[in-house]
Write an enzyme that holds these catalytic residues in place. Structure first.
Site, PDB file in Angstrom:
ATOM      1  N   LEU A 190       0.936  -1.055   0.108  1.00  0.00           N
ATOM      2  CA  LEU A 190      -0.126  -0.037   0.113  1.00  0.00           C
ATOM      3  C   LEU A 190       0.774   1.405   0.073  1.00  0.00           C
ATOM      4  O   LEU A 190       0.440   2.264  -0.817  1.00  0.00           O
ATOM      5  CB  LEU A 190      -0.964  -0.097   1.169  1.00  0.00           C
ATOM      6  N   GLN A 214       2.009   1.632  -3.275  1.00  0.00           N
ATOM      7  CA  GLN A 214       1.076   2.083  -4.499  1.00  0.00           C
ATOM      8  C   GLN A 214       0.508   3.383  -4.312  1.00  0.00           C
ATOM      9  O   GLN A 214       0.318   4.302  -5.343  1.00  0.00           O
ATOM     10  CB  GLN A 214      -0.085   1.214  -4.384  1.00  0.00           C
ATOM     11  N   CYS A 215       0.714   4.207  -3.228  1.00  0.00           N
ATOM     12  CA  CYS A 215       0.333   5.645  -2.982  1.00  0.00           C
ATOM     13  C   CYS A 215       1.546   6.491  -3.072  1.00  0.00           C
ATOM     14  O   CYS A 215       2.708   6.222  -2.781  1.00  0.00           O
ATOM     15  CB  CYS A 215      -0.346   5.891  -1.743  1.00  0.00           C
ATOM     16  N   THR A 216       1.293   7.807  -3.604  1.00  0.00           N
ATOM     17  CA  THR A 216       2.347   8.684  -3.578  1.00  0.00           C
ATOM     18  C   THR A 216       2.607   9.231  -2.223  1.00  0.00           C
ATOM     19  O   THR A 216       1.940  10.030  -1.679  1.00  0.00           O
ATOM     20  CB  THR A 216       2.184   9.751  -4.628  1.00  0.00           C
ATOM     21  N   VAL A 217       3.667   8.765  -1.400  1.00  0.00           N
ATOM     22  CA  VAL A 217       3.619   8.985  -0.142  1.00  0.00           C
ATOM     23  C   VAL A 217       4.966  10.040   0.055  1.00  0.00           C
ATOM     24  O   VAL A 217       5.924  10.012  -0.072  1.00  0.00           O
ATOM     25  CB  VAL A 217       4.385   8.004   0.884  1.00  0.00           C
TER      26      VAL A 217
END
Length: 662
Positions: free
Chosen positions: A539, A542-545
């Site tokens: 996760l 997958q996300c732009t952190v």
């Protein structure tokens, strides 16, 4: 003798024209400039609403006087601050204007421009942020000392009277014929001589300009048949218009008269408006003239500042926000800060070029939201979004174009909602959204018909825009737009984020003359072609952190870099300085780097120059040539065949050079 003061009457478009002139042309220059005033005969007006100087919308730029109007010579001084307006030398302005009239009477130039007898001045301040206009009119009137007064009762011609209808009609015809052949400044003041026919007792009229008095126009004529005339917009029976005061100074000073027959010409072009003119005989109030007789060289006293509707001797304020359409107000206001840049800081800034640039944003998320807002702040009017995502509950706090309501019912489509949000912010923007999936390298085609349709829409959008801005979440989604943008010769801008780092860059365009100077693209440092970066990702992968401020910083730098590029005469082909200190003094916004890499951990930005790589998977000549030649077939093959792009570009040979046989 009582006189009807002029009253100011400003049309709404004049304020718009004055604001535009101040912002776009005059800027900090507050020198006085000419303004055209007009007055007309309006017999239907109430007396207290007559005698108006009208300022039309084109008064600052036009010298044309409509046929039914009469000219007044005006000057306007539009100062830069409200303090200057309050502290202005108002008596000095009035005195200077009166001196202009006095000197013209003395040296005879008044004859070439009699409309100067109806002169006026305007002191103004335009608050262009609040759209409030402060102004004060002055209508300079020279005092006659001693004053003029109507003849006493019992004297011949003492009573003010109207001409007989037959004479009045004949006079109106003669005046209209004369007015057609003289210049506009002459039409408001003239001489009239009544000629009585001996045979049948009829009357005709001769009309001439004021200058004809000194040529003997009234020679051998009876006093009762000689009229000094002015077009009188006053509807009061016993209070002639304000300009008569200056005309009487001319009569006394220039002609040396102590008695004069004045004709207040008030007959309009229509027969029903004839018979309104009034004749009054005036004489100087006392025979005790100043030392030197009529030819007194001292300038008379000057008055004339207009009173406000409450009767107070002060200026007026008009608030256009109460009168203008809100959308028009927005149009006038959104570019204000930009135009103020041209006043001192960057006078050579080409705002129209920025305004006319059509921008295609691929990605309507965090970066897309911030970039769009910054583009609007720079005056860009055409912004198109491409995105296939929906607004989720985690988006609104980081993506300023969305709110909580956009997350409900499965979430609004980002592309549509983003374009709608821009129109809500400023209705003058032209923004549309397209929901489509950009074909991505490393993602095989599952639905060839749909993917081809998306490709065709994307190609049409790229062809229709000037700037392509890559703001997507994944690296591979930027590959195809990079290829298409380079092939189409478009400006391609790119921003990508890490946790506390970012890169902002402009892609190079083809340079056939000096290929070694061609700037690189986002993929020029890669040794492999883009692949599926979403496969087998957790996760957090997958996300732009990123740190929340990174997107806003990168977006702002991207737009500033784009605007700087648009100001360069070479546009997308502009070179990049090797060092930040290599300034270009002739550029209105400074240097134009190739890449800006930011590091929030140390709060540093570094400008980098990267040259085009001959084996780049996106911008190398073999890839661009193959795309231009085969279009969709090339794209489909690149997406479906692993290793095809590496082999075409030459990356395969770089990574796995053939073994030499000893």
């Amino acid at each position: 003798m009582q006189y009807t003061p002029f009253a100011s009457d400003i049309e709404l478009p004049f304020y718009i024209a004055l604001a535009s002139l101040k912002i776009n042309h005059d800027k900090l220059d507050d020198s006085a400039r000419k303004v055209l005033g007009l007055y007309e005969l309006r017999p239907s007006d109430a007396p207290n609403a007559s005698c108006r100087i009208q300022i039309h919308g084109n008064a600052l730029t036009s010298d044309e006087v409509p046929s039914t109007y009469y000219r007044a010579e005006g000057m306007i001084k539009n100062v830069n601050t409200i303090e200057e307006y309050a502290k202005a030398d108002k008596m000095g302005m009035l005195q200077q204007s009166g001196e202009t009239i006095w000197n013209a009477i003395n040296n005879g130039t008044i004859y070439s421009c009699p409309s100067l007898l109806s002169a006026f001045v305007i002191l103004s301040y335009a608050d262009l942020k609040k759209y409030k206009f402060h102004y004060w009119f002055a209508f300079p009137a020279l005092h006659s000392d001693p004053s003029w007064t109507p003849l006493e009762e019992g004297c011949e011609g003492a009573q003010a009277h109207r001409l007989p209808s037959v004479e009045s009609s004949a006079l109106a015809r003669s005046v209209q014929e004369w007015a057609r052949v003289v210049d506009a400044p002459q039409r408001g003041f003239f001489l009239a001589r009544r000629v009585r026919m001996r045979d049948d007792d009829t009357v005709s009229w001769k009309i001439a300009s004021l200058s004809s008095y000194e040529d003997g126009f009234f020679k051998h004529a009876e006093f009762a048949d000689c009229f000094t005339c002015f077009v009188d917009p006053s509807n009061y029976e016993e209070a002639p218009g304000w300009m008569l005061r200056n005309l009487l100074v001319l009569v006394k000073r220039r002609w040396g008269l102590t008695k004069v027959q004045i004709l207040r010409y008030r007959d309009g072009p229509s027969p029903r408006d004839c018979g309104r003119s009034i004749v009054v005989t005036l004489r100087l109030k006392t025979s005790q003239l100043p030392d030197g007789g009529v030819k007194d060289d001292r300038m008379p006293k000057v008055t004339g500042w207009e009173r406000n509707p409450s009767g107070k001797l002060t200026g007026r304020i008009v608030d256009l926000t109460e009168q203008l359409d809100p959308k028009r107000l927005a149009d006038q206001s959104v570019d204000l800060n930009l135009k103020l840049m041209k006043w001192r800081i960057s006078p050579n800034l080409d705002l129209e070029k920025i305004k006319g640039t059509k921008c295609l944003l691929l990605g309507a998320g965090t970066l897309g939201s911030y970039v769009a807002r910054n583009l609007m702040a720079w005056g860009v009017r055409k912004i198109t979004f491409v995105d296939n995502g929906s607004v989720s509950f985690s988006n609104p706090v980081r993506q300023p174009l969305f709110n909580f309501a956009d997350c409900l019912d499965g979430g609004a489509k980002k592309a549509y909602r983003a374009s709608q949000a821009l129109s809500e912010i400023y209705p003058g923007v032209e923004s549309v959204g397209h929901v489509l999936a950009v074909p991505m390298a490393g993602h095989p085609v599952l639905d060839a018909e749909k993917t081809k349709a998306d490709f065709e829409v994307l190609k049409g959008l790229i062809d229709a825009h000037d700037v392509i801005i890559l703001l997507m979440d994944t690296r591979e989604s930027r590959w195809l737009p990079t290829v298409m943008g380079k092939a189409a010769g478009k400006i391609v801008m790119n921003a990508a984020l890490g946790f506390d780092t970012f890169v902002v860059m402009r892609h190079g365009v083809t340079n056939n003359e000096h290929p070694e100077e061609e700037l690189g693209c986002y993929f020029c440092n890669d040794v492999v072609a883009p692949m599926n970066s979403q496969k087998d990702q957790t996760l957090d992968q997958q996300c732009t952190v990123t740190r929340p401020g990174v997107a806003a910083i990168a977006s702002a730098l991207l737009v500033e870099l784009l605007v700087s590029l648009l100001q360069h005469p070479l546009g997308a082909a502009a070179g990049a300085p090797q060092t930040p200190n290599n300034t270009q003094n002739d550029h209105p916004l400074g240097v134009i780097p190739h890449q800006i890499r930011g590091f929030l951990s140390t709060f540093e930005n570094v400008s980098v120059v990267g040259r085009s790589y001959k084996c780049c998977s996106a911008c190398s000549r073999p890839v661009i040539d193959e795309y231009k030649k085969n279009g969709w077939n090339f794209v489909q093959k690149a997406l479906n065949e692993v290793g095809y792009v590496e082999e075409l570009s030459g990356l395969k040979e770089v990574c796995h050079p053939p073994l030499s046989i000893a």
